[in-house]
Design a protein around this motif. Structure first.
Motif, PDB file in Angstrom:
ATOM      1  N   CYS A  23     -55.963  30.514 -54.019  1.00 33.24           N
ATOM      2  CA  CYS A  23     -55.041  29.383 -53.892  1.00 33.24           C
ATOM      3  C   CYS A  23     -54.256  29.494 -52.590  1.00 33.24           C
ATOM      4  N   ARG A  24     -53.430  28.517 -52.352  1.00 33.09           N
ATOM      5  CA  ARG A  24     -52.658  28.475 -51.112  1.00 33.09           C
ATOM      6  C   ARG A  24     -51.708  29.669 -50.967  1.00 33.09           C
ATOM      7  N   CYS A  25     -51.074  30.085 -52.040  1.00 33.18           N
ATOM      8  CA  CYS A  25     -50.115  31.194 -51.952  1.00 33.18           C
ATOM      9  C   CYS A  25     -50.785  32.567 -52.114  1.00 33.18           C
ATOM     10  N   GLY A  26     -52.027  32.598 -52.584  1.00 30.92           N
ATOM     11  CA  GLY A  26     -52.752  33.859 -52.724  1.00 30.92           C
ATOM     12  C   GLY A  26     -52.527  34.593 -54.028  1.00 30.92           C
ATOM     13  N   ARG A  27     -51.791  34.013 -54.954  1.00 29.14           N
ATOM     14  CA  ARG A  27     -51.527  34.702 -56.223  1.00 29.14           C
ATOM     15  C   ARG A  27     -52.701  34.642 -57.187  1.00 29.14           C
ATOM     16  N   GLU A  83     -53.483  34.344 -63.145  1.00 33.99           N
ATOM     17  CA  GLU A  83     -53.798  33.607 -64.370  1.00 33.99           C
ATOM     18  C   GLU A  83     -53.663  32.115 -64.100  1.00 33.99           C
ATOM     19  N   PRO A  84     -54.757  31.417 -63.793  1.00 33.07           N
ATOM     20  CA  PRO A  84     -54.657  29.969 -63.584  1.00 33.07           C
ATOM     21  C   PRO A  84     -54.191  29.272 -64.863  1.00 33.07           C
ATOM     22  N   VAL A  85     -53.543  28.124 -64.676  1.00 35.61           N
ATOM     23  CA  VAL A  85     -53.061  27.328 -65.803  1.00 35.61           C
ATOM     24  C   VAL A  85     -53.752  25.969 -65.789  1.00 35.61           C
ATOM     25  N   ILE A  86     -53.837  25.357 -66.957  1.00 32.97           N
ATOM     26  CA  ILE A  86     -54.445  24.034 -67.063  1.00 32.97           C
ATOM     27  C   ILE A  86     -53.437  22.997 -66.600  1.00 32.97           C
ATOM     28  N   GLY A  87     -53.913  22.084 -65.749  1.00 35.32           N
ATOM     29  CA  GLY A  87     -53.070  21.008 -65.245  1.00 35.32           C
ATOM     30  C   GLY A  87     -53.834  19.700 -65.314  1.00 35.32           C
ATOM     31  N   GLY A  88     -53.464  18.760 -64.495  1.00 37.84           N
ATOM     32  CA  GLY A  88     -54.122  17.460 -64.533  1.00 37.84           C
ATOM     33  C   GLY A  88     -53.748  16.734 -65.803  1.00 37.84           C
ATOM     34  N   LEU A  89     -54.728  16.123 -66.433  1.00 38.82           N
ATOM     35  CA  LEU A  89     -54.465  15.314 -67.622  1.00 38.82           C
ATOM     36  C   LEU A  89     -54.434  16.107 -68.924  1.00 38.82           C
ATOM     37  N   HIS A  90     -54.841  17.362 -68.919  1.00 41.11           N
ATOM     38  CA  HIS A  90     -54.898  18.194 -70.123  1.00 41.11           C
ATOM     39  C   HIS A  90     -55.827  17.581 -71.171  1.00 41.11           C
ATOM     40  N   GLY A  91     -56.841  16.878 -70.722  1.00 40.65           N
ATOM     41  CA  GLY A  91     -57.765  16.208 -71.624  1.00 40.65           C
ATOM     42  C   GLY A  91     -59.053  16.981 -71.794  1.00 40.65           C
ATOM     43  N   GLU A  92     -60.152  16.249 -71.874  1.00 39.61           N
ATOM     44  CA  GLU A  92     -61.456  16.863 -72.111  1.00 39.61           C
ATOM     45  C   GLU A  92     -61.832  17.861 -71.028  1.00 39.61           C
ATOM     46  N   HIS A 111     -58.781  21.246 -65.873  1.00 40.65           N
ATOM     47  CA  HIS A 111     -58.517  21.446 -64.451  1.00 40.65           C
ATOM     48  C   HIS A 111     -57.562  22.631 -64.336  1.00 40.65           C
ATOM     49  N   TYR A 112     -57.948  23.644 -63.554  1.00 37.56           N
ATOM     50  CA  TYR A 112     -57.160  24.863 -63.447  1.00 37.56           C
ATOM     51  C   TYR A 112     -56.439  24.922 -62.104  1.00 37.56           C
ATOM     52  N   PHE A 113     -55.172  25.306 -62.174  1.00 38.37           N
ATOM     53  CA  PHE A 113     -54.273  25.353 -61.033  1.00 38.37           C
ATOM     54  C   PHE A 113     -53.602  26.724 -60.942  1.00 38.37           C
ATOM     55  N   CYS A 114     -53.149  27.088 -59.754  1.00 36.52           N
ATOM     56  CA  CYS A 114     -52.275  28.248 -59.609  1.00 36.52           C
ATOM     57  C   CYS A 114     -50.931  27.879 -60.226  1.00 36.52           C
ATOM     58  N   PRO A 115     -50.351  28.745 -61.060  1.00 34.28           N
ATOM     59  CA  PRO A 115     -49.080  28.399 -61.687  1.00 34.28           C
ATOM     60  C   PRO A 115     -47.906  28.405 -60.707  1.00 34.28           C
ATOM     61  N   TYR A 116     -48.068  29.003 -59.543  1.00 29.77           N
ATOM     62  CA  TYR A 116     -46.972  29.071 -58.588  1.00 29.77           C
ATOM     63  C   TYR A 116     -47.046  27.964 -57.537  1.00 29.77           C
ATOM     64  N   CYS A 117     -48.156  27.886 -56.788  1.00 31.89           N
ATOM     65  CA  CYS A 117     -48.248  26.887 -55.714  1.00 31.89           C
ATOM     66  C   CYS A 117     -48.894  25.586 -56.175  1.00 31.89           C
ATOM     67  N   MET A 118     -49.424  25.581 -57.377  1.00 33.56           N
ATOM     68  CA  MET A 118     -50.025  24.402 -58.011  1.00 33.56           C
ATOM     69  C   MET A 118     -51.289  23.897 -57.312  1.00 33.56           C
ATOM     70  N   SER A 119     -51.969  24.757 -56.569  1.00 29.30           N
ATOM     71  CA  SER A 119     -53.255  24.371 -55.969  1.00 29.30           C
ATOM     72  C   SER A 119     -54.269  24.121 -57.077  1.00 29.30           C
ATOM     73  N   TRP A 120     -54.980  22.995 -56.990  1.00 29.39           N
ATOM     74  CA  TRP A 120     -56.070  22.691 -57.928  1.00 29.39           C
ATOM     75  C   TRP A 120     -57.259  23.524 -57.482  1.00 29.39           C
ATOM     76  N   MET A 121     -57.688  24.462 -58.315  1.00 22.84           N
ATOM     77  CA  MET A 121     -58.676  25.454 -57.912  1.00 22.84           C
ATOM     78  C   MET A 121     -60.074  25.201 -58.456  1.00 22.84           C
ATOM     79  N   PHE A 122     -60.182  24.860 -59.733  1.00 24.82           N
ATOM     80  CA  PHE A 122     -61.497  24.644 -60.332  1.00 24.82           C
ATOM     81  C   PHE A 122     -61.368  23.836 -61.605  1.00 24.82           C
ATOM     82  N   THR A 123     -62.520  23.336 -62.065  1.00 29.04           N
ATOM     83  CA  THR A 123     -62.589  22.528 -63.278  1.00 29.04           C
ATOM     84  C   THR A 123     -63.727  23.043 -64.149  1.00 29.04           C
ATOM     85  N   ARG A 124     -63.461  23.107 -65.419  1.00 25.35           N
ATOM     86  CA  ARG A 124     -64.500  23.416 -66.402  1.00 25.35           C
ATOM     87  C   ARG A 124     -64.774  22.122 -67.167  1.00 25.35           C
ATOM     88  N   PRO A 125     -65.906  21.459 -66.874  1.00 23.72           N
ATOM     89  CA  PRO A 125     -66.203  20.182 -67.538  1.00 23.72           C
ATOM     90  C   PRO A 125     -66.367  20.349 -69.045  1.00 23.72           C
TER      91      PRO A 125
END
Length: 159
Positions: free
Chosen positions: A12-16, A61-70, A73-87
């Motif tokens: 991610c952007r902050c490297g965490r 530890e990435p966190v789920i962001g975006g719509l929290h739906g089906e 979408h995983y994000f860094c919990p600190y800098c909030m970079s969208w990193m990956f998606t598990r369809p």
């Protein structure tokens, strides 16, 4: 597989949160859907479909962001970079944001999706375009073509 110069690392952007990729992508793509436009604050998102067994979170530890739906979408919990998606319903690959790689210079989208929602001025070098998503039966041909033609890290053109 040696021509892919694996493994790759990224974060991610902050490297965490850090990632390790040990398998070549199945496909690379640009998605023009309005959801990706809003989540990336851009005209499209760029991703590489990485086989699940070749994708690893090595730090953080990435966190789920975006719509929290089906789709998760995983994000860094600190800098909030969208990193990956598990369809949803797919466990064979992870859609990693290509720009999370430490060296994304080789990346080029092989296909573009949701062109029905794309901004009129947005263009990509993708060789396949779809108004929405490809039909399920089209993926085998697309992945085979990508494996044969895709630009590899360190190369200046497609093979």
């Amino acid at each position: 597989m040696n021509d892919w110069k694996l493994p790759w690392e990224g974060g991610c952007r902050c490297g965490r949160v850090r990632l390790k990729i040990s398998a070549p992508p199945l496909l690379t793509m640009a998605c023009h859907c309005t959801g990706c436009q809003r989540m990336s604050a851009s005209a499209f998102s760029l991703s590489a479909a990485i086989p699940t067994q070749g994708f690893e979170v090595t730090q953080g530890e990435p966190v789920i962001g975006g719509l929290h739906g089906e789709h998760r979408h995983y994000f860094c919990p600190y800098c909030m970079s969208w990193m990956f998606t598990r369809p949803h319903g797919v466990d064979t690959f992870v859609n990693m944001r290509a720009t999370m790689l430490d060296d994304p210079s080789w990346f080029s989208p092989f296909m573009e999706t949701w062109t029905s929602e794309k901004l009129p001025w947005a263009t990509t070098p993708a060789v396949h375009s779809f108004a929405k998503l490809p039909e399920f039966h089209e993926y085998k041909g697309l992945t085979d073509a990508y494996a044969a033609q895709a630009k590899r890290p360190g190369s200046s053109h497609r093979k």
